[in-house]
Design a protein around this motif. Structure first.
Motif, PDB file in Angstrom:
ATOM      1  N   ASN A  99       0.816  -1.208   0.000  1.00 41.20           N
ATOM      2  CA  ASN A  99       0.000   0.000   0.000  1.00 41.20           C
ATOM      3  C   ASN A  99       0.850   1.259   0.000  1.00 41.20           C
ATOM      4  OD1 ASN A  99      -2.776   0.738  -0.106  1.00 41.20           O
ATOM      5  ND2 ASN A  99      -2.638   1.501   1.978  1.00 41.20           N
ATOM      6  N   SER A 100       2.043   1.183   0.612  1.00 39.74           N
ATOM      7  CA  SER A 100       2.916   2.355   0.685  1.00 39.74           C
ATOM      8  C   SER A 100       3.516   2.705  -0.672  1.00 39.74           C
ATOM      9  CB  SER A 100       4.037   2.119   1.699  1.00 39.74           C
ATOM     10  OG  SER A 100       4.903   1.092   1.279  1.00 39.74           O
ATOM     11  N   THR A 101       3.408   1.810  -1.657  1.00 40.95           N
ATOM     12  CA  THR A 101       3.918   2.123  -2.997  1.00 40.95           C
ATOM     13  C   THR A 101       3.074   3.193  -3.682  1.00 40.95           C
ATOM     14  OG1 THR A 101       2.608   0.342  -4.020  1.00 40.95           O
ATOM     15  CG2 THR A 101       4.835  -0.204  -3.300  1.00 40.95           C
ATOM     16  N   SER A 102       1.919   3.543  -3.082  1.00 42.89           N
ATOM     17  CA  SER A 102       1.076   4.587  -3.671  1.00 42.89           C
ATOM     18  C   SER A 102       1.834   5.906  -3.798  1.00 42.89           C
ATOM     19  CB  SER A 102      -0.186   4.792  -2.822  1.00 42.89           C
ATOM     20  OG  SER A 102       0.141   5.207  -1.511  1.00 42.89           O
ATOM     21  N   VAL A 103       2.795   6.130  -2.889  1.00 34.74           N
ATOM     22  CA  VAL A 103       3.600   7.357  -2.964  1.00 34.74           C
ATOM     23  C   VAL A 103       4.415   7.375  -4.250  1.00 34.74           C
ATOM     24  CG1 VAL A 103       5.416   8.722  -1.868  1.00 34.74           C
ATOM     25  CG2 VAL A 103       3.727   7.528  -0.453  1.00 34.74           C
ATOM     26  N   PHE A 104       5.052   6.237  -4.587  1.00 40.44           N
ATOM     27  CA  PHE A 104       5.807   6.136  -5.839  1.00 40.44           C
ATOM     28  C   PHE A 104       4.902   6.420  -7.039  1.00 40.44           C
ATOM     29  CE2 PHE A 104       8.481   3.235  -3.238  1.00 40.44           C
ATOM     30  CZ  PHE A 104       9.703   3.835  -3.456  1.00 40.44           C
ATOM     31  N   PHE A 105       3.755   5.749  -7.059  1.00 42.81           N
ATOM     32  CA  PHE A 105       2.847   5.896  -8.194  1.00 42.81           C
ATOM     33  C   PHE A 105       2.361   7.332  -8.336  1.00 42.81           C
ATOM     34  CE2 PHE A 105       2.051   1.227  -7.379  1.00 42.81           C
ATOM     35  CZ  PHE A 105       2.691   0.800  -8.524  1.00 42.81           C
ATOM     36  N   ALA A 164      -3.132   6.698  -5.846  1.00 42.03           N
ATOM     37  CA  ALA A 164      -2.166   7.591  -6.479  1.00 42.03           C
ATOM     38  C   ALA A 164      -2.828   8.431  -7.566  1.00 42.03           C
ATOM     39  CB  ALA A 164      -1.016   6.776  -7.065  1.00 42.03           C
ATOM     40  N   VAL A 165      -3.664   7.793  -8.376  1.00 45.03           N
ATOM     41  CA  VAL A 165      -4.390   8.516  -9.430  1.00 45.03           C
ATOM     42  C   VAL A 165      -5.293   9.582  -8.812  1.00 45.03           C
ATOM     43  CG1 VAL A 165      -6.128   8.319 -11.252  1.00 45.03           C
ATOM     44  CG2 VAL A 165      -4.312   6.606 -11.074  1.00 45.03           C
ATOM     45  N   SER A 166      -5.951   9.251  -7.689  1.00 42.55           N
ATOM     46  CA  SER A 166      -6.853  10.215  -7.050  1.00 42.55           C
ATOM     47  C   SER A 166      -6.094  11.436  -6.540  1.00 42.55           C
ATOM     48  CB  SER A 166      -7.614   9.555  -5.889  1.00 42.55           C
ATOM     49  OG  SER A 166      -6.803   9.349  -4.757  1.00 42.55           O
ATOM     50  N   SER A 167      -4.874  11.232  -6.040  1.00 44.58           N
ATOM     51  CA  SER A 167      -4.064  12.358  -5.564  1.00 44.58           C
ATOM     52  C   SER A 167      -3.753  13.332  -6.689  1.00 44.58           C
ATOM     53  CB  SER A 167      -2.762  11.838  -4.940  1.00 44.58           C
ATOM     54  OG  SER A 167      -3.003  11.067  -3.791  1.00 44.58           O
ATOM     55  N   VAL A 168      -3.433  12.777  -7.846  1.00 52.70           N
ATOM     56  CA  VAL A 168      -3.127  13.615  -9.011  1.00 52.70           C
ATOM     57  C   VAL A 168      -4.388  14.318  -9.514  1.00 52.70           C
ATOM     58  CG1 VAL A 168      -2.252  13.600 -11.359  1.00 52.70           C
ATOM     59  CG2 VAL A 168      -1.188  12.134  -9.643  1.00 52.70           C
ATOM     60  N   LEU A 169      -5.523  13.608  -9.484  1.00 56.24           N
ATOM     61  CA  LEU A 169      -6.783  14.210  -9.933  1.00 56.24           C
ATOM     62  C   LEU A 169      -7.209  15.360  -9.028  1.00 56.24           C
ATOM     63  CD1 LEU A 169      -8.911  11.078 -10.947  1.00 56.24           C
ATOM     64  CD2 LEU A 169      -7.692  12.671 -12.446  1.00 56.24           C
ATOM     65  N   ILE A 170      -7.006  15.202  -7.709  1.00 57.37           N
ATOM     66  CA  ILE A 170      -7.340  16.286  -6.783  1.00 57.37           C
ATOM     67  C   ILE A 170      -6.540  17.532  -7.136  1.00 57.37           C
ATOM     68  CG2 ILE A 170      -7.175  17.077  -4.393  1.00 57.37           C
ATOM     69  CD1 ILE A 170      -7.711  14.210  -3.511  1.00 57.37           C
ATOM     70  N   LYS A 171      -5.253  17.340  -7.407  1.00 58.21           N
ATOM     71  CA  LYS A 171      -4.392  18.458  -7.782  1.00 58.21           C
ATOM     72  C   LYS A 171      -4.949  19.188  -9.000  1.00 58.21           C
ATOM     73  CE  LYS A 171      -0.473  20.864  -8.066  1.00 58.21           C
ATOM     74  NZ  LYS A 171      -0.060  21.839  -7.049  1.00 58.21           N
ATOM     75  N   ARG A 172      -5.415  18.437  -9.987  1.00 56.35           N
ATOM     76  CA  ARG A 172      -5.933  19.037 -11.221  1.00 56.35           C
ATOM     77  C   ARG A 172      -7.312  19.659 -11.009  1.00 56.35           C
ATOM     78  NH1 ARG A 172      -6.229  15.740 -16.851  1.00 56.35           N
ATOM     79  NH2 ARG A 172      -4.068  16.428 -16.932  1.00 56.35           N
ATOM     80  N   TYR A 173      -8.237  18.911 -10.411  1.00 57.92           N
ATOM     81  CA  TYR A 173      -9.621  19.362 -10.299  1.00 57.92           C
ATOM     82  C   TYR A 173      -9.808  20.515  -9.321  1.00 57.92           C
ATOM     83  CZ  TYR A 173     -10.815  14.976 -12.707  1.00 57.92           C
ATOM     84  OH  TYR A 173     -10.912  13.961 -13.609  1.00 57.92           O
ATOM     85  N   SER A 174      -8.953  20.596  -8.299  1.00 59.54           N
ATOM     86  CA  SER A 174      -9.111  21.643  -7.288  1.00 59.54           C
ATOM     87  C   SER A 174      -8.778  23.036  -7.818  1.00 59.54           C
ATOM     88  CB  SER A 174      -8.234  21.337  -6.066  1.00 59.54           C
ATOM     89  OG  SER A 174      -6.864  21.293  -6.421  1.00 59.54           O
TER      90      SER A 174
END
Length: 260
Positions: A99-105, A164-174
């Motif tokens: 689960n901690s690999t989410s940071v890498f992704f 990981a995808v959700s973290s990137v999407l938050i950055k874009r959508y916010s």
């Protein structure tokens, strides 16, 4: 660190919740139902509190409804469906490490796919050191074997990628929508989907009494507070600068578990 402490506290409280609501460790349909109730309540809390602070009812702009749906798909629905099913087919140690690999992704998707930032040596080194720390924390578990299964470790890995995808999407959508709106409505949508999914595959929970209600409220609060704060952080900072702190979540969980 506040967000990670809240997420870390979820581990012992979820275990208490399973006892109160009589959910066995291998009953992932009921676990999905339990999580769906938790996230639906979290979304309602975010929307109500955000509306009170703004002194108006908050709702997504019509053009951003698709963004809420996409965020809900990756941040809540896919992440937790994969996580709970995967957790039922592998050990907690393996789950924590994978689960901690989410940071890498998150860093790789942000830097290499969406070109939101540059991948520097320092960022890569930070990810490697953080991952090594997670592995070391879990070295005491000698029950793990090296076998890999799609429905176990594979699903945990897919859960990490979804987060990981959700973290990137938050950055874009916010950049175009209120972070509180994104957080609240994606929770409600994702929670309702998980409730329906859990019920459809035979999930059920018993009445947990006043302790169970208070515990659900706390779990909903920590999800609402942590994800909303995390979204605000991602809006104003590089994904890599924020995501790397995610390595602290299992540390907090490991420290708190013995006390519960």
């Amino acid at each position: 660190m506040v967000c990670c402490a809240l997420w870390g506290s979820a581990f012992p409280f979820i275990k208490i919740g399973y006892r109160l609501f009589e959910i066995s460790s291998d009953d992932y349909s009921s676990q999905i139902l339990f999580a769906g109730i938790r996230f639906t309540l979290a979304g309602i809390l975010v929307i109500i509190s955000g509306s009170m602070i703004s002194k108006k009812f908050l709702y997504p702009k019509r053009e951003n409804i698709k963004c809420v749906c996409m965020l809900s798909l990756f941040q809540t629905i896919l992440q937790y469906l994969f996580f709970y099913i995967g957790l039922a087919h592998t050990t907690g140690t393996k789950s924590s490490v994978i689960n901690s690999t989410s940071v890498f992704f998150a860093v790789l998707i942000s830097a290499l796919v969406l070109k939101q930032e540059k991948l520097s040596f320092q960022k890569a080194a930070g990810c490697i050191i953080g991952f090594a720390g997670t592995v070391i924390v879990n070295l005491s578990d000698t029950s793990s074997d090296s076998a890999f299964s799609l429905f176990g470790e594979g699903f945990i890995l897919l859960s990490s990628i979804s987060y990981a995808v959700s973290s990137v999407l938050i950055k874009r959508y916010s950049q175009a929508e209120n972070t509180i709106v994104l957080s609240g409505y994606q929770f409600v949508l994702g929670g309702l989907v998980m409730i329906v999914s859990g019920l459809a595959i035979g999930g059920k929970i018993s009445e947990g009494g006043i302790k169970g209600i208070l515990l659900l409220i706390y779990l909903a609060f920590l999800s609402a507070a942590a994800y909303t704060l995390w979204g605000i952080l991602l809006k104003h900072n590089d994904v890599s600068r924020v995501a790397v702190f995610g390595f602290m979540t299992p540390i907090f969980g490991c420290v708190l578990l013995p006390y519960f």
